[in-house]
Write an enzyme that holds these catalytic residues in place. Structure first.
Site, PDB file in Angstrom:
ATOM      1  N   ASP A 109       0.859  -1.188   0.000  1.00  0.00           N
ATOM      2  CA  ASP A 109       0.000   0.000   0.000  1.00  0.00           C
ATOM      3  C   ASP A 109       0.896   1.238   0.000  1.00  0.00           C
ATOM      4  O   ASP A 109       2.119   1.156   0.121  1.00  0.00           O
ATOM      5  CB  ASP A 109      -0.879  -0.054   1.258  1.00  0.00           C
ATOM      6  CG  ASP A 109      -2.041   0.938   1.228  1.00  0.00           C
ATOM      7  OD1 ASP A 109      -2.257   1.580   0.186  1.00  0.00           O
ATOM      8  OD2 ASP A 109      -2.729   1.046   2.258  1.00  0.00           O
ATOM      9  N   ASP A 149      -9.318   3.687  -1.482  1.00  0.00           N
ATOM     10  CA  ASP A 149     -10.005   4.027  -0.232  1.00  0.00           C
ATOM     11  C   ASP A 149     -11.334   4.722  -0.502  1.00  0.00           C
ATOM     12  O   ASP A 149     -11.490   5.950  -0.333  1.00  0.00           O
ATOM     13  CB  ASP A 149      -9.103   4.915   0.624  1.00  0.00           C
ATOM     14  CG  ASP A 149      -7.820   4.191   1.022  1.00  0.00           C
ATOM     15  OD1 ASP A 149      -7.795   2.953   0.956  1.00  0.00           O
ATOM     16  OD2 ASP A 149      -6.834   4.876   1.369  1.00  0.00           O
ATOM     17  N   ASP A 190     -17.807 -37.473 -75.018  1.00  0.00           N
ATOM     18  CA  ASP A 190     -18.952 -36.660 -74.612  1.00  0.00           C
ATOM     19  C   ASP A 190     -20.208 -37.500 -74.757  1.00  0.00           C
ATOM     20  O   ASP A 190     -20.191 -38.607 -75.319  1.00  0.00           O
ATOM     21  CB  ASP A 190     -18.995 -35.420 -75.517  1.00  0.00           C
ATOM     22  CG  ASP A 190     -19.930 -34.335 -74.994  1.00  0.00           C
ATOM     23  OD1 ASP A 190     -20.452 -34.473 -73.871  1.00  0.00           O
ATOM     24  OD2 ASP A 190     -20.129 -33.341 -75.724  1.00  0.00           O
ATOM     25  N   GLU A 197     -23.695 -40.287 -71.036  1.00  0.00           N
ATOM     26  CA  GLU A 197     -24.491 -40.547 -69.827  1.00  0.00           C
ATOM     27  C   GLU A 197     -25.292 -41.860 -69.885  1.00  0.00           C
ATOM     28  O   GLU A 197     -25.591 -42.359 -68.777  1.00  0.00           O
ATOM     29  CB  GLU A 197     -25.438 -39.380 -69.573  1.00  0.00           C
ATOM     30  CG  GLU A 197     -24.741 -38.103 -69.168  1.00  0.00           C
ATOM     31  CD  GLU A 197     -23.977 -37.415 -70.295  1.00  0.00           C
ATOM     32  OE1 GLU A 197     -22.950 -36.780 -70.014  1.00  0.00           O
ATOM     33  OE2 GLU A 197     -24.428 -37.532 -71.449  1.00  0.00           O
ATOM     34  N   ASP A 245     -21.737 -28.310 -69.801  1.00  0.00           N
ATOM     35  CA  ASP A 245     -22.191 -27.230 -70.674  1.00  0.00           C
ATOM     36  C   ASP A 245     -22.767 -26.084 -69.850  1.00  0.00           C
ATOM     37  O   ASP A 245     -23.981 -25.872 -69.781  1.00  0.00           O
ATOM     38  CB  ASP A 245     -23.236 -27.771 -71.653  1.00  0.00           C
ATOM     39  CG  ASP A 245     -22.648 -28.845 -72.561  1.00  0.00           C
ATOM     40  OD1 ASP A 245     -21.401 -28.911 -72.658  1.00  0.00           O
ATOM     41  OD2 ASP A 245     -23.423 -29.615 -73.147  1.00  0.00           O
TER      42      ASP A 245
END
Length: 1825
Positions: free
Chosen positions: A491, A590, A1387, A1390, A1494
Site C-alpha cells: 500500500d 479508499d 462426350d 451418360e 455445358d
C-alpha cells in the site's frame, strides 16, 4: 565532491534579471512593429499565425495553463477566438506551429524514419527542442509503434520490464498503416484493411519542449474507454472537453476528476458496429494530462520523457486488450484460494478482535477464505515488526486460520521509519537499509530523503536500485520466517508522503516547479509525495514517480519468490503502471460507504480489465464511513462477483463484516447465498484467469465487448459480465427493487430459476427484491462448477459439475482449467488439466485437451444441468472415450439419475461420476421433435391418410420443408442373429412386421436381410446389407481393399456398435468418441425397388455427392434433397447432371474428417436435415457402404482414392492452356485462331475440334470443310502444339454407304439391345448424327429437327470386353488413316439420347423400370428415368457374361466408356496423352479428367466452378475445370476476362463455347484482353512444374490438387465454409474476383505466413478476412510460407517451357524454414512412374541454407534440367552479400545475390553454372554482418 550551489541572494537576483529581460524584449517588439498580435521569432522575421477555419470541436488548446487573454494567446503565436462558453478553447493553435519532416526514409518495409525540424514560431513554455528524431515500426501485424525523441540528447524512457523483452515480428508493411505529412509534420494511422483513419495528428501541431510535450489526434468515434487511474462515473468517456490528469497519487476516489493511484495512458476506441477497435498506449511515466474533445479527438500533454506511442489494432475490443497485454505482459493466474471471499479492516485493535471477527463469520457458515490485518498489527506501524502486546500471538495466527482451510494476508508499506523500536531497541530493518544505501535520496544522490508516513519520520526505499531490491527481498524473507502468512498486500506506494516533498520542503527548480504543471490534484508536483528532484537509480523522481509502485511490484515479486518458492502466493498493490498485472492484483482504493461508490466501482473494474489487471475489486461496503445495512447488503451481493472480493473498512467505523449484522439477518443470508454461487462458479472464474494469462482475454468484461454490434451496449456500465457467459445485474440505488437493465441480443437464462428470459436486445425492468441481484447465463455457455463449501480448501474436494445453457441452435461450448491451485508456472510446466466442452446435436463432448495433473481428491463430474432442453429425453448415455478393451465404453444413465422439468425445460443429470481429466460423451436422445423426424413420404403428394397407411405418424410442422409424415421410432428391422470375429461381424435382421408394408405395393418388402461388417484396415471399414435369398444386382466396379483385414482392434481408428431394435450401425471414432455414423434411427426400408437408410451425422459440415450444381461447398441441411442419375443436363440448381458420385466427406466438431461411399449405381437421392442427419434412397441394388476415417480431410481423399483407384497422371502438355469451340466453320478458322494466338504471345498448348469436324456428326468421318485439318494438325504438332478430338459413343445406323464403325460394331454385337426374351433388336436412339443426303433446316424447333434429320443411333455396350476391342480398332483406323491426335474428348456418354428411351418412345418390358414406385427428384422425373436416355429395360452384358439391366448400370455408362478410350489412346499414340470424359463414376479418375459440362456464360458460374472442382477433388478426379467464359450464351467482356484469370488456375484450363455464340477466345476481344490473358497464363505456365508435381502426388498418394482451404487449415473453422477461394496443393492460394465491377475482393488469409506472388512481400496478415485490391488486370495469388515451389520460365507452349532451367520459389516460414518437392519425367511416356522412369527431388531450406536431395533419378539425358533462378522470399532486412552454391561433387561456386530489402526477396541466378538438377546441391547465403 558535490556540485556548488547558489546562495539565496544570488537566486533572487537571477530571477529578477530574467523578469526584466522578458519585459524589455516585449516592449522592443511592440515598439518595432506597432502591432501587438505580430511577434518576431528567433529569426527576427515577424510571425503571423495562420488561423484555420475549423469546427469548434476541433480546436486544440494553445493555452492550457491559466491566464489566457488575447494578448498572451497571440504572444504564443496562436489564434484567439472568444466564445460564450468556456470549455471550448478560446486560444487555439495556428497551422504554422510545429515541425517539418526534413527527411523521410524507409530502411525496410516495416520501418519509417524522419528527421524533424521545428518551424520558426513562438514557444509555449520555452526550451523547445529544435531537431527531433521520428522512428516508427510495424512490430507485428496488429501493433504499430512510433517514437518521437530529441535527435541529439538522451531523454528519459520508461525501462519497462516486459516491453523491453519483446522482439518485433514485422509482417505488414508500415506504408499500409502509417502516412507522414511533412509540413507541418503530422502522422495518419489507418486501418490497413479498409484505410479508415484511426489516429490523425495533422489536426494540431506537435510541441516538443524539454518539459512540455503535446500531441493531438483526431479519432474515428466517440466510443473511448480507459485512461486512468481516476474515478470515471461512466465507462464510456464523456468527450465534451474533459481533461484527465495522470500521475500516481494517494488520494480519495470520491468522484472528482483528479488523478489517483495508478498511471494508465491507455485507451480503447470502438470504431463502429463492426466491432473493429484500436488501442493507444503512450509509454511515458511523467506527469501528464489527456484532454478529450468532441471532434472527437485526444490531446496528450506530458512534461517529460519522450512520445513513445503504441497503436494496437483489433477486429473486436477484446482483441485490442489481448494485443495490449501481449505488449505489457499478460496477467498472472492468482492462487485458487485468492478467489474466495476476504475480510479486512484497518485497526481491529487487537488479534483477539480479529479472531472474534473470524469466529462470528465462521459461525454463520459464511464462505470465507482470507483474513487480513492492516498496519495496526505492526509495532508503531513499522514494516517487518508486529505488536508484541496486542498481536502477541500473530506468529501462530496463520496456523489458526489454516486449521479451518483459511489464509492470512498482511500489509507492508514502502516507507520505513527512522526511529528506534519500543524500548529504544534498534530498528534492524532500517539499519540494514542504511547499510545497503537502499533509500531514495535528495538531489545530492547521497542524503536519504526524509518524509513522514504512518510510523512518523521515514525514508523511502528506492526499488529501482538493485541494492534496495536485495534489501527488500532479504527483509521480507526474514519477516516471513517470523510471521507466517500466505500473501502480501502493498500500500501507500504512489509513493505517499504526509509531508510536501520532504521534511525540508523542496527546492525551487524546474523539476519541482516545471514550466507547466498538468491539472493534477493540488497542482503542486510534490504534493503528498516526494520532491521531484529526488534521486533514484532509474532517474529523477520527476521522471519515475509514477513508476514507484511498478518498481515496488517488481521487487516484491522477487521477495515472494524467495519466501514462497514454488508456491504462487498473491500480491495486491495500490499503485500501478501498465504491466503490474503480470504479477499483482489491485483494489480500487479508499472508497466510501455511499451509493455513488458502489456504482463507480463497475467502470473501475472494467477499466482495469483493459489495463491488464483482472484481479480487481472495490472495498465492499466502503472503506470510509459507516455503511447502512441496505448498502452493505447490496454491496455484498455485487461484491460476490468482484474478481477480488474483499470487505474492508477503516479505523473508527462500525464493523461491517457480514456476521456483524447478526446471524440470520437478511444481509448474512443474502451474502451466503451469493457467495455460495460464487464458490460454485469458481472453476469457471479460475478458467477465465487462465484465459487471461494465456491469451489476454478479460475476466470482468464489459457487455460491449461481447455485443459490440449493438450500440445500446456501448454505454452499459451498471452491469458486467464474467467472461462471455455470465451477466451480473446488481442493485446500485437505495430503496429500489426494480432495476432498468439491458438484456443483450442472445438467449439468457436466469441462473437461480433456470428459466429462459423472454426478452432480448432491449431494456427491461428487472424485479430484484432486497435479497436478490440479477444473474443470467448466456445461451451457448458451458460453465464448470463445484459444490461449494465455506472455504476453497474444502470446496476443492467436492464433486464437480457442469451447467449447460443451450443457445438458439441448441449448441454450447466452454472449457475448464484445473491445477493444484497454488503452484507456480503450472501452464508452462504442463502440470494442469485442460478440458474443452461442446454441445452439438444433443451430445456433450467433454474432451480432455491436456491431462498433466492428477487431482489428489479424485474429483469427478457428478451433475450436469442442461438449460433449454425442449422435451424430456428418451434416454441418456455416457461414453467413456479410451476406456475398455475396444477403446470406448458406453453406459446408460439410469432413470434415477435423470430428471426433467418440463415447465422450465431443464434436464438434470446426476450421479454421473465422470473422472476429471478424462474424455466423455454425454448424449441425450429427445422425444420426437420436428428436426428429429425422418420422412416417411418423400413423394410430393403426402396427406394424412397416405401417411397412416404406411404405418407412419402425421403431424404438421411450422418448419419449412420439415416432414409432416414421419416414421415411428421402432420402424425398421430388428437383429435376430449376430456373429462377431476379430475381423468383423455378420448379422441377420428381420423387418418389424408391426408395420404391414413400406407403402409401395409394386416394390415388395424384403423381410430378412444379411449385414456384413468388415474391418478392412485401421482406417477403413465396409458394411454391406443385402438379401441373402435373392441374387440382386451389385455394382461391378472393382475396388482395392486390403487382402487381409485389420484384426488388431488397437490399430483401428473406429469402433462399431450395433443397436438391435431398431437395427442400426454406429461407427465411433475412438480418439474422440464421436459418432460419425448412427443409423439407429427409424425408417430403414429394403424393398425390391426402394431402399432407404438414414443416419445421424457428426455435424452439418458435409461435402460432396454429385454430380449436381451446388450453390455452396458445404451442404445446406435445411431439408434439401439432391437426386443422382447421370444425364445430359447442363448445370443448374438441383439438376442431376452428367456423373454420379455417392461419396461425401464429413467434418466432425473435433476437426476430424471421414468419408463415406455408397457403392450403388441405381438412381438415387440424398436428403439432408438439421438433426443433423442424412437419408439415402435408391431404387435398386443393395447397400454397400465403405467408410474411411482420415482423420484429416486430405487423408480422407487419400484413403478414398486408395480404395477406388488413384488418379491418372496427365501428360505435361495437357496442363497447358486449351482452346475449343463448338461451331468452327472450317479448318481455316482453326488455323487463323492458332496464328492469332501465336502473334499475341499467349501461351497455348492444345487445340480442339468439336463435332463440327465430323461429316454429319459421324464418329471417325472427316467433314469436307475440314479436309485440310490433318495437315494443319501436323503443322501445329510440329511447333509443339497438341490436338484433341471429340468422340461421342452413339453410332449412326442409317448410313447408305459403308460405315465401318457401325458395320463392324454390329458384326461384333457390341450395341445395346433388348433382352432376348423380348427382342433381339438394337435399342435405337437419336443423338447428333444426321441422316445421309439431307439438308438440315436449323430454323425448325429442336424436336422437329430431331424427328426429321437425326439418324437412328446404336449405343455400344462398353461393359463388354468385345466392345473395347471394336472401339480400339475404330480409333486406330482414324489415327492411322485420317489424322493424328494426342488426346481424346468423350462426350454424351451418360448416355445421352435426343429421344426418350428409344425411337418412338415405346420401351419394351416392365414399365416399372421406366417409372419405378419411387422416383427420386430428378430433372423431368415425370417423364421417367428414360428421359433423354435409353430404356431402362435395355440389356447390357458384364465382362463375365452376366446380363444386367440398363436400369441398374445406367450410371456406369460413362465409367465403362472411359477405360477403353484411355487404353485405345495409349495403344495408338504410344504416348500417355489425356482423356476427358463428361460422365463419371467413382474410379473414373484412374483414366480420365472431367470438365464441368455445358455451363452458361454468367457470373455465378465462376464461383460455382470452384465448388465443382473442389468436389471432383474429393471424387478422385483432380484433372478438372469448367468451360472458361461459359459454353451457352454470349460472354460479356469483364466476366470473360475475370474467368480467364480464374480459369488460368483450373487444372484443366480450356476456353470453350457453343454454336451460335460469338467467339470468346483471348484474341477475340481487344489488345488489353489479350495482354491480360497472356500475363495470367504466363503465371500458370511458370508454375506448371509445381502443378505437375501435385498431379504426381495425386497419382501416387491420392492427394488433392485443387484443394479447399479446410484441407490445410481444418482447425480453423472459418475455412469450413469457404468456397470462393481455393488452393493449388498446400502452398498457392488463389483469390479470384468473381463479381461484376469488383475492384477489391474480400479474401480469407488463413493462419500462416503468406507472400504476395506478384510482389514477393510478406502480406503480414493471418487468420482474417482482408480486402484485396483486384484491378482488372490482377488476380490475387499468395504463396504460403514454409513451402518451396518449382517453376520455369513460361514460353508459348510447354514443348519449349520444359527446356528452360528449373527455378525455385523458397517461401520461408516464420521460423525461416521451407520444404518442397519436384517430380519430372518425359511428360508423356506411358507408366513412367510405374516403370521408375522419372526424377524426384526434395528441397529443404533452413538456417540460410537450401539443400536438395535426390529421392529417385532415372531420367533420360534429353529430359534432364539444370538449376535456374532461386527466389528466397522472407530473406530478411539485413543485406545478404554472399551466396555459395556447392554441387554434388563438392565444387563451390560464388554467385551474385540480388537482395531487395524492401520486399525481402533474395534472387540467386544459377543458370550460368549448368548445375544438373538431378544431382544434389546446396546453396548457402550469408549477410555482411
Amino acid at each position: 565532491m558535490g556540485k556548488s550551489r547558489f546562495s539565496g541572494l544570488e537566486v533572487t537576483l537571477i530571477v529578477m534579471f530574467a523578469l526584466m529581460s522578458v519585459a524589455a524584449i516585449t516592449f522592443i517588439v511592440l515598439f518595432a512593429t506597432g502591432e501587438p498580435g505580430i511577434i518576431k521569432d528567433e529569426t527576427t522575421l515577424p510571425f503571423v499565425p495562420q488561423c484555420p477555419n475549423i469546427p469548434l470541436a476541433e480546436r486544440v488548446d494553445c493555452f492550457p495553463d491559466a491566464g489566457a487573454s488575447k494578448r498572451t494567446c497571440e504572444q504564443r503565436g496562436c489564434c484567439w477566438g472568444p466564445l460564450d462558453e468556456r470549455n471550448v478553447p478560446w486560444c487555439f493553435f495556428s497551422t504554422n506551429h510545429g515541425y517539418t519532416a526534413e527527411s523521410v526514409e524507409q530502411p525496410n518495409p516495416y520501418v519509417m524514419k524522419a528527421q524533424l525540424k521545428r518551424m520558426a514560431s513562438p514557444s509555449l513554455f520555452g526550451d523547445d527542442i529544435q531537431e527531433l528524431a521520428f522512428h516508427a515500426e510495424m512490430q507485428s501485424n496488429n501493433r504499430l509503434r512510433f517514437k518521437i525523441n530529441d535527435a541529439h540528447r538522451q531523454r528519459f524512457e520508461v525501462p519497462h520490464e516486459h516491453v523491453g523483452s519483446l522482439k518485433s515480428d514485422p509482417s505488414s508493411p508500415i506504408g499500409n498503416t502509417l502516412e507522414i505529412s511533412q509540413k507541418p509534420f503530422g502522422l495518419t494511422v489507418r486501418r490497413k484493411e479498409n484505410k479508415k483513419v484511426l489516429f490523425d495528428t495533422t489536426m494540431a501541431p506537435l510541441v516538443f519542449a524539454d518539459q512540455y510535450l503535446q500531441l493531438s489526434a483526431k479519432l474515428p468515434s466517440h466510443n473511448v474507454y480507459g485512461l486512468g487511474e481516476h474515478v470515471h462515473r461512466q465507462y464510456r468517456h464523456d468527450m465534451n472537453w474533459k481533461t484527465w490528469p495522470i500521475f500516481t497519487r494517494d488520494a480519495f476516489p470520491n468522484g472528482g476528476m483528479h488523478n489517483l493511484y495508478g498511471h494508465y495512458p491507455f485507451f480503447l476506441c470502438l470504431e463502429d458496429e463492426s466491432g473493429k477497435s484500436f488501442g493507444v498506449f503512450l509509454m511515458n511515466s511523467n506527469a501528464m494530462e489527456v484532454t478529450l474533445q468532441p471532434a472527437p479527438a485526444v490531446t496528450y500533454r506530458t512534461i517529460g520523457g519522450v512520445l513513445d506511442f503504441y497503436i494496437l489494432f483489433g477486429d473486436t475490443p477484446e482483441q485490442v486488450v489481448m494485443e495490449f497485454l501481449e505488449l505489457i505482459g499478460r496477467p498472472v493466474i492468482p492462487p485458487y484460494w485468492s478467489l474466495g471471499f476476504q475480510l479486512s479492516r484497518w485497526d481491529y485493535g487487537s488479534l483477539s478482535e480479529v479472531k472474534t471477527t473470524v469466529e462470528r463469520n465462521r459461525a454463520v457458515s459464511l464462505p470465507y477464505d482470507i483474513q487480513y490485518t492492516d498496519i495496526d498489527y505492526m509495532e508503531d506501524k513499522k514494516d517487518f515488526t508486529y505488536d508484541n502486546v496486542k498481536f502477541s500471538e500473530l506468529p501462530q495466527f496463520a496456523d489458526y486460520l489454516h486449521e479451518k482451510g483459511q489464509r492470512y494476508i498482511l500489509i507492508l508499506d514502502p516507507a520505513v521509519a527512522t526511529s528506534k523500536r519500543v524500548g529504544n531497541a534498534a530498528y534492524d530493518s532500517y539499519d540494514r537499509g542504511n547499510e545497503k544505501n537502499a533509500w531514495v535520496t535528495e538531489t545530492d544522490g547521497k542524503t536519504p530523503l526524509l518524509g513522514e508516513v504512518w510510523p512518523g519520520e521515514t525514508v523511502f526505499p528506492d526499488y529501482t536500485s538493485q541494492s534496495c531490491i536485495d534489501w527488500w527481498v532479504d527483509e521480507y524473507e526474514r519477516f516471513s520466517r517470523e510471521i507466517k502468512h500466505d500473501a502480501l498486500w502493498i500500500d501507500m506506494n504512489e509513493v505517499a508522503n504526509f509531508k510536501k516533498g520532504s521534511n525540508k520542503g523542496c527546492a525551487d527548480n524546474k523539476l519541482n516547479y516545471p514550466p507547466y504543471t498538468p491539472k493534477i490534484l493540488d497542482e503542486v508536483m510534490y504534493s503528498k509525495t516526494l520532491c521531484m528532484d529526488a534521486k533514484q537509480a532509474w532517474g529523477n523522481h520527476y521522471d519515475v514517480h509514477s513508476l514507484y509502485g511498478y518498481s515496488m511490484v517488481l521487487a516484491t515479486e522477487k521477495a515472494l519468490q524467495r519466501a514462497f518458492g514454488g508456491n504462487r502466493t498473491l500480491m495486491l498493490t495500490r499503485s500501478s503502471f501498465p504491466g503490474v498485472g503480470k504479477y499483482s492484483g489491485h483494489w480500487l482504493g479508499d472508497n466510501a460507504a455511499n451509493w455513488n461508490d458502489i456504482k463507480w466501482a463497475i467502470p473501475g473494474m472494467l477499466e482495469f480489465g483493459l489495463f491488464g489487471v483482472p484481479y480487481i475489486g472495490a472495498d465492499i461496503c466502503g472503506f470510509f464511513d459507516d455503511s447502512s445495512e441496505e448498502l452493505c447488503r447490496r454491496w455484498m451481493q455485487v461484491g460476490a462477483f468482484y474478481p477480488f472480493s474483499r470487505n474492508h473498512n477503516a479505523q473508527g467505523y462500525k464493523p461491517q463484516d457480514p456476521a456483524s449484522f447478526g446471524s440470520g439477518s437478511m444481509l448474512v443470508e443474502s451474502s451466503k447465498h451469493y457467495l455460495r454461487i460464487r464458490y460454485t462458479l469458481l472453476p469457471y472464474l479460475y478458467t477465465l484467469f487462465y484465459k487471461a494469462h494465456t491469451t489476454g482475454e478479460t475476466v470482468v468484461r464489459p457487455v460491449m465487448h461481447e455485443f459490440y454490434a449493438d450500440s445500446a451496449t456501448w454505454t452499459v456500465d451498471r452491469q458486467f459480465l464474467w467472461g462471455k457467459h455470465l451477466l451480473i445485474t446488481p442493485v446500485l440505488d437505495p430503496g429500489v427493487d426494480m432495476v432498468r437493465a439491458y438484456v443483450p441480443d442472445a438467449v439468457w437464462y436466469d441462473y437461480e430459476t433456470m428459466e429462459r428470459l423472454a426478452d432480448r436486445k432491449m431494456h427491461v425492468d428487472m424485479h430484484l427484491p432486497a435479497d436478490k441481484l440479477g444473474l443470467h447465463i448466456r445461451g451457448g455457455a458451458v460453465l464448470p462448477t463445484q459444490e461449494p463449501d465455506v472455504t476453497t480448501t474444502y470446496s476443492r474436494r467436492n464433486p464437480m459439475g457442469l451447467i449447460v445453457a443451450l443457445d438458439d441452435n441448441s449448441k454450447a461450448a466452454g472449457e475448464l482449467f484445473w491445477d493444484d491451485g497454488d503452484s507456480r508456472e503450472t501452464v508452462k510446466t504442463g502440470n494442469h488439466i485442460h478440458h474443452t466442452f461442446s454441445i452439438v446435436y444433443g451430445v456433450l463432448t467433454m474432451q480432455v485437451a491436456h491431462a498433466g495433473y492428477k487431482d489428489p481428491n479424485n474429483l469427478k463430474f457428478e451433475n450436469v444441468t442442461i438449460l433449454g432442453v425442449p422435451t424430456a429425453p428418451l434416454s441418456v448415455s455416457v461414453t467413456h472415450v479410451g476406456a475398455g478393451r475396444k477403446g470406448n465404453t458406453t453406459t446408460a444413465v439410469p432413470n434415477s439419475g435423470i430428471q426433467y422439468d418440463g415447465a422450465k425445460e431443464v434436464l438434470f443429470l446426476s450421479g454421473l461420476s465422470l473422472t476429471l481429466g478424462e474424455t466423455y460423451l454425454v448424449q441425450w436422445e429427445l422425444e420426437a421433435q420436428e428436426k428429429q423426424r425422418f420422412d416417411c413420404h418423400p413423394e410430393e403428394d403426402a396427406d394424412e391418410a397416405k401417411c397412416k397407411a404406411r404405418g407412419c405418424l402425421w403431424a404438421p410442422s411450422t418448419i419449412e420443408r420439415a416432414p409432416w409424415c414421419f416414421y415411428p421410432k421402432d420402424y425398421g428391422y430388428t437383429v435376430t442373429a449376430r456373429k462377431e470375429s476379430n475381423s468383423g461381424m455378420t448379422v441377420d435382421i428381420t423387418r418389424n412386421k408391426k408395420y404391414l408394408s413400406s407403402g409401395r405395393p409394386q416394390s415388395p418388402d424384403i423381410d430378412t436381410l444379411r449385414v456384413e461388417i468388415r474391418y478392412h484396415s485401421g482406417d477403413m471399414l465396409q458394411f454391406k446389407i443385402w438379401d441373402p435369398a435373392t441374387d440382386r444386382y451389385e455394382v461391378p466396379v472393382p475396388l482395392s481393399v486390403p487382402a487381409v483385414p485389420e484384426t488388431d482392434e488397437s490399430k483401428r481408428l473406429y469402433q462399431v456398435l450395433l443397436t438391435d431394435n431398431p437395427f442400426g450401425i454406429q461407427v465411433v471414432r475412438k480418439s474422440t468418441g464421436t459418432k460419425i455414423w448412427d443409423s439407429s434411427v427409424p425408417g430403414f426400408t429394403f424393398s425390391d425397388m426402394f431402399i432407404q437408410v438414414s443416419t445421424r451425422l457428426a455435424s452439418e459440415f458435409v461435402y460432396g455427392f454429385g454430380e449436381t450444381e451446388h450453390p455452396t461447398y458445404k451442404h445446406n441441411f435445411d431439408y434439401h434433397t439432391w437426386g443422382m442419375f447421370s444425364k445430359d443436363q447442363p448445370p443448374g440448381y438441383k439438376m442431376n447432371c452428367y456423373g454420379v458420385h455417392p461419396f461425401y466427406m464429413g467434418l466432425e466438431t473435433t476437426s476430424d474428417a471421414h468419408g463415406v461411399l455408397l457403392l450403388n449405381s441405381n438412381a438415387m437421392d440424398v436428403t439432408f436435415q438439421p438433426t443433423p442427419a442424412l437419408t439415402y434412397r435408391t431404387v435398386g441394388g443393395i447397400l454397400d457402404f465403405y467408410m474411411v476415417l482420415g482423420p484429416t480431410p486430405e487423408m480422407v481423399v487419400q484413403e478414398y482414392t486408395a480404395l477406388i483407384g488413384r488418379p491418372v497422371l496427365p501428360a505435361y502438355w495437357s496442363l497447358g492452356f486449351q482452346l475449343c469451340r463448338y461451331g468452327y466453320a472450317n479448318d481455316k478458322e482453326i488455323g487463323d485462331l492458332y496464328r492469332d494466338m501465336r502473334a499475341a504471345g499467349i501461351p497455348y498448348d492444345v487445340q480442339y475440334a468439336d463435332i463440327d469436324y465430323m461429316d454429319r456428326q459421324l464418329d471417325f468421318i472427316l467433314d469436307p470443310e475440314f479436309k485440310n485439318l490433318p495437315t494443319l494438325v501436323d503443322h501445329m504438332r510440329g511447333e509443339g502444339m497438341r490436338f484433341i478430338f471429340i468422340l461421342d459413343p452413339a453410332i449412326s445406323g442409317n448410313e447408305t454407304v459403308y460405315y465401318p464403325a457401325f458395320v463392324r460394331g454390329k458384326e461384333a454385337d457390341v450395341f445395346i439391345k433388348w433382352p432376348k426374351n423380348i427382342s433381339d433388336e438394337i435399342v435405337w436412339g437419336k443423338v447428333w448424327p444426321d441422316y445421309p443426303n439431307i439438308t438440315v433446316n436449323e430454323s425448325l424447333d429442336w424436336h422437329t429437327q430431331v424427328e426429321y434429320y437425326r439418324a437412328y443411333t446404336a449405343f455400344p455396350d462398353f461393359l463388354r470386353t468385345e466392345t473395347a476391342e471394336w472401339w480400339l480398332q475404330e480409333i486406330k483406323d482414324f489415327y492411322e488413316k485420317t489424322m493424328k491426335f494426342d488426346g481424346l474428348w468423350i462426350d454424351m456418354n451418360e448416355p445421352a439420347s435426343f429421344v426418350h428411351g428409344t425411337v418412338g418412345q415405346m420401351c419394351l418390358g416392365d414399365p416399372l423400370l421406366e417409372n419405378p414406385p419411387y422416383m427420386p427428384p430428378l430433372e423431368s422425373k415425370h417423364l421417367g428415368l428414360n428421359h433423354k436416355t435409353l430404356c431402362m429395360n435395355s440389356e447390357q452384358t458384364l465382362s463375365d457374361g452376366k446380363k444386367v439391366r440398363h436400369y441398374d448400370v445406367h450410371n456406369l455408362y460413362g465409367w465403362s466408356h472411359t477405360k477403353p478410350t484411355y487404353d485405345a489412346l495409349l495403344n495408338v499414340t504410344g504416348k500417355r496423352g489425356i482423356v476427358v470424359t463428361r460422365s463419371t463414376y467413382p474410379s473414373s479418375g484412374k483414366w480420365s479428367g472431367h470438365w464441368l459440362g455445358d455451363n452458361n456464360a454468367s457470373w455465378d458460374q465462376l464461383y460455382k466452378s470452384i465448388i465443382g472442382m473442389m468436389e471432383f477433388s474429393l471424387f478422385g478426379i483432380p484433372y478438372t475445370g469448367a468451360d472458361i467464359c461459359g459454353f451457352f450464351s454470349t460472354a460479356e467482356y469483364e466476366m470473360c476476362l475475370r474467368w480467364m484469370q480464374l480459369g488460368a488456375f483450373y487444372p484443366y484450363s480450356r476456353n470453350h463455347n457453343g454454336k451460335g455464340s460469338p467467339r470468346q477466345d483471348p484474341v477475340a476481344w481487344n489488345t488489353t484482353f489479350a495482354e491480360t490473358s497472356r500475363d495470367v497464363l504466363n503465371i500458370r505456365y511458370t508454375l506448371l512444374p509445381y502443378l505437375y508435381t501435385l498431379m504426381y502426388e495425386a497419382h501416387t498418394k491420392g492427394s488433392t490438387v485443387v484443394r479447399p482451404l479446410l484441407h490445410e487449415f481444418v482447425n480453423d473453422t472459418t475455412t469450413w465454409s469457404i468456397y470462393k477461394q481455393f488452393l493449388w496443393g498446400p502452398a498457392l492460394l488463389i483469390t479470384p474476383a468473381l463479381d461484376p465491377g469488383a475492384r477489391h475482393v474480400d479474401g480469407y488469409v488463413p493462419n500462416a505466413r503468406w507472400y504476395d506472388f506478384h510482389t514477393a512481400k510478406n502480406v503480414g496478415v493471418r487468420g482474417q478476412v482482408v480486402s484485396m485490391p483486384a484491378p482488372m488486370d490482377h488476380i490475387n495469388l499468395h504463396i504460403r510460407g514454409g513451402h518451396i515451389l518449382p517453376w520455369q520460365k513460361a514460353e508459348n507452349n510447354t514443348h519449349y517451357s520444359r527446356m528452360n532451367p528449373l527455378g525455385l520459389i523458397v517461401a520461408l516460414s516464420d521460423s525461416g524454414t521451407a520444404r518442397g518437392s519436384f517430380f519430372w519425367d518425359d511428360g508423356e511416356g506411358i507408366d513412367t512412374v510405374e516403370r521408375d522412369q522419372y526424377l524426384q527431388m526434395s528441397f529443404v531450406a533452413e538456417s540460410d541454407n537450401l539443400t536438395s536431395q535426390v529421392v529417385h533419378s532415372a531420367l533420360a539425358p534429353t529430359d534432364r534440367l539444370i538449376l535456374g533462378v532461386v527466389k528466397v522470399w522472407g530473406a530478411g532486412r539485413v543485406k545478404i552479400t554472399t551466396v555459395t552454391l556447392t554441387d554434388a561433387k563438392g565444387t563451390a561456386r560464388q554467385l551474385t545475390p540480388q537482395h531487395n530489402l524492401d520486399t525481402e526477396e533474395l534472387i540467386i541466378d544459377a543458370s550460368s553454372e549448368s548445375v544438373r538438377l538431378d544431382q544434389s546441391f546446396t546453396i548457402k547465403w550469408t549477410t555482411g554482418v
